[in-house]
Design an enzyme around this catalytic site. Structure first.
Site, PDB file in Angstrom:
ATOM      1  N   LYS A 153       0.842  -1.188   0.000  1.00 35.61           N
ATOM      2  CA  LYS A 153       0.000   0.000   0.000  1.00 35.61           C
ATOM      3  C   LYS A 153       0.884   1.247   0.000  1.00 35.61           C
ATOM      4  O   LYS A 153       1.808   1.377   0.820  1.00 35.61           O
ATOM      5  CB  LYS A 153      -0.898   0.015   1.238  1.00 35.61           C
ATOM      6  CG  LYS A 153      -1.886  -1.141   1.311  1.00 35.61           C
ATOM      7  CD  LYS A 153      -3.020  -0.988   0.316  1.00 35.61           C
ATOM      8  CE  LYS A 153      -4.114  -2.015   0.534  1.00 35.61           C
ATOM      9  NZ  LYS A 153      -5.264  -1.819  -0.363  1.00 35.61           N
ATOM     10  N   ASP A 177      -0.561  -0.825  -4.639  1.00 31.22           N
ATOM     11  CA  ASP A 177      -1.924  -0.312  -4.540  1.00 31.22           C
ATOM     12  C   ASP A 177      -1.871   1.066  -3.901  1.00 31.22           C
ATOM     13  O   ASP A 177      -1.614   1.208  -2.708  1.00 31.22           O
ATOM     14  CB  ASP A 177      -2.790  -1.253  -3.696  1.00 31.22           C
ATOM     15  CG  ASP A 177      -4.260  -0.858  -3.712  1.00 31.22           C
ATOM     16  OD1 ASP A 177      -4.600   0.175  -4.326  1.00 31.22           O
ATOM     17  OD2 ASP A 177      -5.073  -1.580  -3.110  1.00 31.22           O
ATOM     18  N   GLU A 203      -2.291  -0.977  -8.940  1.00 30.49           N
ATOM     19  CA  GLU A 203      -3.731  -1.080  -8.707  1.00 30.49           C
ATOM     20  C   GLU A 203      -4.293   0.283  -8.349  1.00 30.49           C
ATOM     21  O   GLU A 203      -3.819   0.932  -7.419  1.00 30.49           O
ATOM     22  CB  GLU A 203      -4.010  -2.077  -7.583  1.00 30.49           C
ATOM     23  CG  GLU A 203      -5.481  -2.352  -7.354  1.00 30.49           C
ATOM     24  CD  GLU A 203      -5.717  -3.403  -6.278  1.00 30.49           C
ATOM     25  OE1 GLU A 203      -6.753  -3.316  -5.601  1.00 30.49           O
ATOM     26  OE2 GLU A 203      -4.863  -4.310  -6.116  1.00 30.49           O
ATOM     27  N   ASP A 228      -9.753  -0.932  -9.388  1.00 24.46           N
ATOM     28  CA  ASP A 228     -10.403  -1.392  -8.157  1.00 24.46           C
ATOM     29  C   ASP A 228     -11.570  -0.473  -7.845  1.00 24.46           C
ATOM     30  O   ASP A 228     -12.721  -0.783  -8.149  1.00 24.46           O
ATOM     31  CB  ASP A 228      -9.403  -1.433  -7.004  1.00 24.46           C
ATOM     32  CG  ASP A 228     -10.018  -1.976  -5.713  1.00 24.46           C
ATOM     33  OD1 ASP A 228     -11.231  -2.256  -5.691  1.00 24.46           O
ATOM     34  OD2 ASP A 228      -9.297  -2.114  -4.717  1.00 24.46           O
ATOM     35  N   LYS A 250     -14.416  -6.952  -6.076  1.00 21.36           N
ATOM     36  CA  LYS A 250     -14.628  -7.144  -4.643  1.00 21.36           C
ATOM     37  C   LYS A 250     -16.063  -7.632  -4.442  1.00 21.36           C
ATOM     38  O   LYS A 250     -17.021  -6.986  -4.886  1.00 21.36           O
ATOM     39  CB  LYS A 250     -14.413  -5.827  -3.878  1.00 21.36           C
ATOM     40  CG  LYS A 250     -13.003  -5.251  -3.981  1.00 21.36           C
ATOM     41  CD  LYS A 250     -12.029  -6.009  -3.104  1.00 21.36           C
ATOM     42  CE  LYS A 250     -10.632  -5.400  -3.172  1.00 21.36           C
ATOM     43  NZ  LYS A 250     -10.558  -4.024  -2.628  1.00 21.36           N
TER      44      LYS A 250
END
Length: 336
Positions: A153, A177, A203, A228, A250
């Site tokens: 992240k 991400d 991402e 995403d 998701k």
């Protein structure tokens, strides 16, 4: 069907931080549906970004409890449509749909992946997520959990330097991400350096609605980019195909396994790489994702690995990153 709802507060092993938030605990709602002596389980977590709480989901379900319990359940698809027609949020629908799919498989005595015509002979390796923190803390997390693929992240002023430092401590594949924290210009500028540092893809680097920026990235970024936050429901897949190399589905955002199966097919038909990702959730949700794994190019199903303690048994992720699928039907879930 008999319906039961329960709220849990899951404690995390470490503070989990992304570009827009941090937390040490995760609230989640577990749904159980019982029919003919079999019980299916589903899960959906609270999410401040989408303004979802466990209380709001429970309230939604309680308003139609009688209709759910009197529903003549046969297959998950008709039950899912029933929930959509009731106007529930996708997070709430997800929990009920996961439970319905688990129940369906248990009633048939077959795991879902088998019902869907796939096998567990081949599946992608799940990444393990390293949340945002100072570099020594991020290194320590990697050392605590040696893993072949890390999702890192980012969303700071020194993102490339973070990866450069982390690379000194592992040969693992990196996935990045940024959770909407970068601009198009940053993405394009960072990508060559990150590619040299062993990054596989990026991402959702840009804000979910920055389509003009994503058009620039699509033309000039040297790394693949996976959607995403820009890919929430089925109708988003086709638009994402114009700007991204792949999509991260998701289950909570799209409304469960039933629409996810359609999104996987549509994504593949459009030539996209397909990934399914998780929230910080228990083995209830992760076991549902695992049933989809044989159909995927990438998977992010480490949510339960980030917890201090789990509330369920189901899919087991081994230390070598292989999966042990449960022998039960459906998603193979039992609550502890």
């Amino acid at each position: 069907m008999q319906l039961q709802l329960k709220k849990y507060t899951l404690a995390l092993k470490h503070t989990f931080s992304i570009s827009r938030e941090s937390h040490d605990y995760q609230d989640t709602m577990i749904v159980s549906l019982t029919l003919n002596g079999q019980t299916g389980y589903g899960e959906a977590t609270s999410n401040p970004y989408y303004r979802i709480t466990t209380e709001s989901m429970i309230d939604e379900i309680e308003t139609i409890r009688e209709a759910i319990e009197s529903f003549e359940f046969t297959i998950p698809e008709t039950f899912h449509q029933f929930l959509v027609d009731k106007g529930l949020s996708n997070f709430t629908i997800c929990a009920l749909d996961l439970a319905a799919n688990d129940l369906y498989g248990k009633l048939l005595g077959k795991p879902l992946y088998e019902i869907w015509g796939t096998t567990t002979d081949h599946y992608p390796t799940s990444n393990y997520t390293i949340g945002l923190a100072d570099i020594p803390t991020m290194v320590k997390k990697m050392e605590e959990k040696p893993w072949p693929i890390y999702k890192v992240k980012l969303g700071t002023e020194n993102d490339v330097e973070i990866i450069r430092e982390l690379r000194k401590h592992t040969d693992a594949v990196f996935r990045i991400d940024a959770n909407c924290a970068w601009t198009a210009e940053q993405t394009i500028a960072y990508a060559p350096q990150l590619k040299e540092l062993g990054v596989e893809f990026l991402e959702q680097p840009l804000k979910a609605d920055d389509w003009a920026g994503m058009e620039k990235v699509a033309h000039d970024c040297v790394l693949p980019v996976i959607a995403d936050e820009s890919c929430i429901v089925e109708s988003d897949v086709e638009k994402c195909a114009l700007f991204f190399n792949g999509i991260n589905i998701k289950l909570t955002k799209c409304g469960g396994l039933t629409p996810a199966l359609r999104m996987i097919k549509k994504g593949k038909d459009l030539g996209l790489k397909v990934m399914v990702g998780c929230m910080t959730e228990s083995t209830v949700g992760i076991s549902s994702i695992a049933q989809l794994a044989p159909q995927l190019d990438y998977v992010d199903m480490d949510g339960a690995m980030l917890l201090k303690g789990d509330i369920a048994d189901g899919i087991r992720i081994n230390e070598d990153a292989t999966l042990d699928y449960p022998k039960l039907g459906g998603s193979g879930i039992t609550l502890k």
